[in-house]
Design a protein around this motif. Structure first.
Motif, PDB file in Angstrom:
ATOM      1  N   ILE A 145       0.843  -1.196   0.000  1.00 21.92           N
ATOM      2  CA  ILE A 145       0.000   0.000   0.000  1.00 21.92           C
ATOM      3  C   ILE A 145       0.881   1.249   0.000  1.00 21.92           C
ATOM      4  CG2 ILE A 145      -1.626   1.362   1.394  1.00 21.92           C
ATOM      5  CD1 ILE A 145      -2.905  -1.344   2.208  1.00 21.92           C
ATOM      6  N   ASN A 146       1.933   1.252   0.831  1.00 22.01           N
ATOM      7  CA  ASN A 146       2.838   2.403   0.881  1.00 22.01           C
ATOM      8  C   ASN A 146       3.544   2.605  -0.457  1.00 22.01           C
ATOM      9  OD1 ASN A 146       4.495   4.498   2.180  1.00 22.01           O
ATOM     10  ND2 ASN A 146       6.120   3.018   1.807  1.00 22.01           N
ATOM     11  N   MET A 147       4.059   1.525  -1.034  1.00 20.08           N
ATOM     12  CA  MET A 147       4.767   1.651  -2.310  1.00 20.08           C
ATOM     13  C   MET A 147       3.821   2.101  -3.422  1.00 20.08           C
ATOM     14  SD  MET A 147       7.475  -1.554  -1.998  1.00 20.08           S
ATOM     15  CE  MET A 147       6.970  -2.174  -3.539  1.00 20.08           C
ATOM     16  N   THR A 148       2.601   1.589  -3.412  1.00 19.81           N
ATOM     17  CA  THR A 148       1.615   1.984  -4.420  1.00 19.81           C
ATOM     18  C   THR A 148       1.257   3.463  -4.265  1.00 19.81           C
ATOM     19  OG1 THR A 148       0.730  -0.265  -4.466  1.00 19.81           O
ATOM     20  CG2 THR A 148      -0.677   1.486  -5.352  1.00 19.81           C
ATOM     21  N   SER A 149       1.061   3.903  -3.025  1.00 15.76           N
ATOM     22  CA  SER A 149       0.752   5.324  -2.781  1.00 15.76           C
ATOM     23  C   SER A 149       1.897   6.210  -3.257  1.00 15.76           C
ATOM     24  CB  SER A 149       0.510   5.563  -1.293  1.00 15.76           C
ATOM     25  OG  SER A 149      -0.582   4.842  -0.839  1.00 15.76           O
ATOM     26  N   GLY A 150       3.115   5.815  -2.921  1.00 17.45           N
ATOM     27  CA  GLY A 150       4.273   6.593  -3.350  1.00 17.45           C
ATOM     28  C   GLY A 150       4.403   6.633  -4.861  1.00 17.45           C
ATOM     29  N   ALA A 151       4.208   5.490  -5.504  1.00 16.13           N
ATOM     30  CA  ALA A 151       4.293   5.440  -6.964  1.00 16.13           C
ATOM     31  C   ALA A 151       3.210   6.296  -7.603  1.00 16.13           C
ATOM     32  CB  ALA A 151       4.191   3.993  -7.442  1.00 16.13           C
ATOM     33  N   LEU A 152       1.993   6.242  -7.058  1.00 20.13           N
ATOM     34  CA  LEU A 152       0.908   7.079  -7.586  1.00 20.13           C
ATOM     35  C   LEU A 152       1.240   8.560  -7.458  1.00 20.13           C
ATOM     36  CD1 LEU A 152      -2.382   5.341  -6.436  1.00 20.13           C
ATOM     37  CD2 LEU A 152      -1.717   5.892  -8.763  1.00 20.13           C
ATOM     38  N   GLU A 153       1.772   8.964  -6.307  1.00 23.72           N
ATOM     39  CA  GLU A 153       2.133  10.376  -6.127  1.00 23.72           C
ATOM     40  C   GLU A 153       3.216  10.789  -7.116  1.00 23.72           C
ATOM     41  OE1 GLU A 153       0.930  11.143  -1.483  1.00 23.72           O
ATOM     42  OE2 GLU A 153       2.975  10.472  -1.909  1.00 23.72           O
ATOM     43  N   LEU A 154       4.200   9.910  -7.325  1.00 30.09           N
ATOM     44  CA  LEU A 154       5.252  10.217  -8.308  1.00 30.09           C
ATOM     45  C   LEU A 154       4.684  10.337  -9.717  1.00 30.09           C
ATOM     46  CD1 LEU A 154       8.097   7.827  -7.119  1.00 30.09           C
ATOM     47  CD2 LEU A 154       8.287  10.303  -7.390  1.00 30.09           C
ATOM     48  N   ILE A 155       3.873   9.378 -10.111  1.00 31.10           N
ATOM     49  CA  ILE A 155       3.296   9.378 -11.466  1.00 31.10           C
ATOM     50  C   ILE A 155       2.376  10.574 -11.669  1.00 31.10           C
ATOM     51  CG2 ILE A 155       1.696   8.145 -12.989  1.00 31.10           C
ATOM     52  CD1 ILE A 155       2.901   5.524 -11.703  1.00 31.10           C
ATOM     53  N   LEU A 156       1.469  10.803 -10.729  1.00 32.42           N
ATOM     54  CA  LEU A 156       0.525  11.914 -10.885  1.00 32.42           C
ATOM     55  C   LEU A 156       1.242  13.262 -10.835  1.00 32.42           C
ATOM     56  CD1 LEU A 156      -2.396  10.461  -8.752  1.00 32.42           C
ATOM     57  CD2 LEU A 156      -2.320  10.678 -11.249  1.00 32.42           C
ATOM     58  N   GLY A 157       2.256  13.379  -9.997  1.00 32.30           N
ATOM     59  CA  GLY A 157       3.054  14.606  -9.967  1.00 32.30           C
ATOM     60  C   GLY A 157       3.725  14.875 -11.303  1.00 32.30           C
ATOM     61  N   ARG A 158       4.259  13.837 -11.911  1.00 28.71           N
ATOM     62  CA  ARG A 158       4.890  14.004 -13.231  1.00 28.71           C
ATOM     63  C   ARG A 158       3.862  14.318 -14.309  1.00 28.71           C
ATOM     64  NH1 ARG A 158       9.968  10.721 -14.822  1.00 28.71           N
ATOM     65  NH2 ARG A 158       9.495  12.081 -16.556  1.00 28.71           N
ATOM     66  N   LEU A 159       2.680  13.710 -14.215  1.00 25.13           N
ATOM     67  CA  LEU A 159       1.637  13.977 -15.213  1.00 25.13           C
ATOM     68  C   LEU A 159       1.107  15.407 -15.127  1.00 25.13           C
ATOM     69  CD1 LEU A 159      -0.354  10.606 -15.192  1.00 25.13           C
ATOM     70  CD2 LEU A 159       1.199  11.457 -16.964  1.00 25.13           C
ATOM     71  N   LEU A 160       1.263  16.040 -13.966  1.00 23.51           N
ATOM     72  CA  LEU A 160       0.860  17.445 -13.842  1.00 23.51           C
ATOM     73  C   LEU A 160       1.720  18.366 -14.716  1.00 23.51           C
ATOM     74  CD1 LEU A 160       0.332  17.811  -9.992  1.00 23.51           C
ATOM     75  CD2 LEU A 160      -1.435  18.047 -11.744  1.00 23.51           C
ATOM     76  N   ILE A 161       2.910  17.929 -15.046  1.00 29.01           N
ATOM     77  CA  ILE A 161       3.851  18.763 -15.808  1.00 29.01           C
ATOM     78  C   ILE A 161       3.290  19.096 -17.190  1.00 29.01           C
ATOM     79  CG2 ILE A 161       6.133  18.811 -16.899  1.00 29.01           C
ATOM     80  CD1 ILE A 161       7.087  17.018 -14.517  1.00 29.01           C
ATOM     81  N   PHE A 162       2.642  18.146 -17.809  1.00 23.27           N
ATOM     82  CA  PHE A 162       2.227  18.278 -19.202  1.00 23.27           C
ATOM     83  C   PHE A 162       0.763  18.685 -19.305  1.00 23.27           C
ATOM     84  CE2 PHE A 162       5.393  14.917 -18.701  1.00 23.27           C
ATOM     85  CZ  PHE A 162       6.456  15.515 -19.374  1.00 23.27           C
ATOM     86  N   SER A 163       0.490  19.690 -20.115  1.00 25.95           N
ATOM     87  CA  SER A 163      -0.882  20.179 -20.236  1.00 25.95           C
ATOM     88  C   SER A 163      -1.827  19.093 -20.762  1.00 25.95           C
ATOM     89  CB  SER A 163      -0.932  21.419 -21.133  1.00 25.95           C
ATOM     90  OG  SER A 163      -0.443  21.109 -22.425  1.00 25.95           O
ATOM     91  N   GLN A 164      -1.301  18.175 -21.581  1.00 27.63           N
ATOM     92  CA  GLN A 164      -2.144  17.118 -22.144  1.00 27.63           C
ATOM     93  C   GLN A 164      -2.596  16.113 -21.079  1.00 27.63           C
ATOM     94  OE1 GLN A 164       0.953  17.906 -23.068  1.00 27.63           O
ATOM     95  NE2 GLN A 164       1.107  18.098 -25.279  1.00 27.63           N
ATOM     96  N   THR A 165      -1.842  15.960 -19.995  1.00 31.60           N
ATOM     97  CA  THR A 165      -2.175  14.968 -18.969  1.00 31.60           C
ATOM     98  C   THR A 165      -2.555  15.605 -17.632  1.00 31.60           C
ATOM     99  OG1 THR A 165       0.183  14.779 -18.426  1.00 31.60           O
ATOM    100  CG2 THR A 165      -0.730  13.177 -19.988  1.00 31.60           C
ATOM    101  N   ARG A 166      -2.544  16.920 -17.577  1.00 31.02           N
ATOM    102  CA  ARG A 166      -2.793  17.625 -16.314  1.00 31.02           C
ATOM    103  C   ARG A 166      -4.188  17.351 -15.756  1.00 31.02           C
ATOM    104  NH1 ARG A 166      -1.032  22.923 -17.422  1.00 31.02           N
ATOM    105  NH2 ARG A 166       0.993  21.902 -17.323  1.00 31.02           N
ATOM    106  N   LYS A 167      -5.201  17.339 -16.611  1.00 33.35           N
ATOM    107  CA  LYS A 167      -6.564  17.107 -16.132  1.00 33.35           C
ATOM    108  C   LYS A 167      -6.684  15.709 -15.536  1.00 33.35           C
ATOM    109  CE  LYS A 167     -11.346  17.633 -17.659  1.00 33.35           C
ATOM    110  NZ  LYS A 167     -12.196  18.058 -18.777  1.00 33.35           N
ATOM    111  N   PHE A 168      -6.144  14.711 -16.220  1.00 37.16           N
ATOM    112  CA  PHE A 168      -6.150  13.340 -15.714  1.00 37.16           C
ATOM    113  C   PHE A 168      -5.431  13.273 -14.365  1.00 37.16           C
ATOM    114  CE2 PHE A 168      -4.016   9.258 -15.215  1.00 37.16           C
ATOM    115  CZ  PHE A 168      -5.080   8.375 -15.330  1.00 37.16           C
ATOM    116  N   ALA A 169      -4.272  13.938 -14.268  1.00 35.74           N
ATOM    117  CA  ALA A 169      -3.495  13.937 -13.025  1.00 35.74           C
ATOM    118  C   ALA A 169      -4.267  14.600 -11.890  1.00 35.74           C
ATOM    119  CB  ALA A 169      -2.160  14.640 -13.239  1.00 35.74           C
TER     120      ALA A 169
END
Length: 122
Positions: free
Chosen positions: A42-66
């Motif tokens: 659960i901890n690793m999944t939460s951390g991975a999700l935060e990393l992935i969603l944080g990176r997806l915020l960078i790009f305007s094409q994926t920001r809404k999904f993030a």
């Protein structure tokens, strides 16, 4: 300009939080309700999700999904905050949050974080 700075802060916030799940996992284990199996996963999944969603915020094409993903993730974290309120929260090093701080983490902090993500959905 304020929204751009806010977005950059949010990106670093979630990427940093995600990294912290891997560098300092013990405090996160204490947040996971004992009735949930596999706290390490659960901890690793939460951390991975935060990393992935944080990176997806960078790009305007994926920001809404993030942004929507962050909101859903924060909703999924609510049981952990309720667990903290019911049982208190102490890190492995002996630091404990006072009861009022556990309430602040649930409300208003979780809802402010959701509003912050909502603001950056476009």
């Amino acid at each position: 300009m304020i929204k751009r700075v806010s977005l950059v802060v949010m990106i670093f916030f979630y990427i940093g939080a995600g990294i912290n799940h891997f560098w300092h996992p013990l405090p996160y284990y204490a947040l996971i309700p004992t009735y949930l199996p596999w706290p390490k996963l659960i901890n690793m999944t939460s951390g991975a999700l935060e990393l992935i969603l944080g990176r997806l915020l960078i790009f305007s094409q994926t920001r809404k999904f993030a942004a929507y993903g962050i909101i859903l993730m924060l909703i999924a974290f609510i049981p952990a905050h309720i667990y903290m309120i019911q049982n208190g929260w102490c890190t492995g090093s002996g630091f404990c949050l006072p009861a009022w701080a556990t309430w602040v983490r649930l409300f208003p902090l979780q809802f402010l974080l959701m509003a912050w993500a909502w603001w950056h959905r476009e």
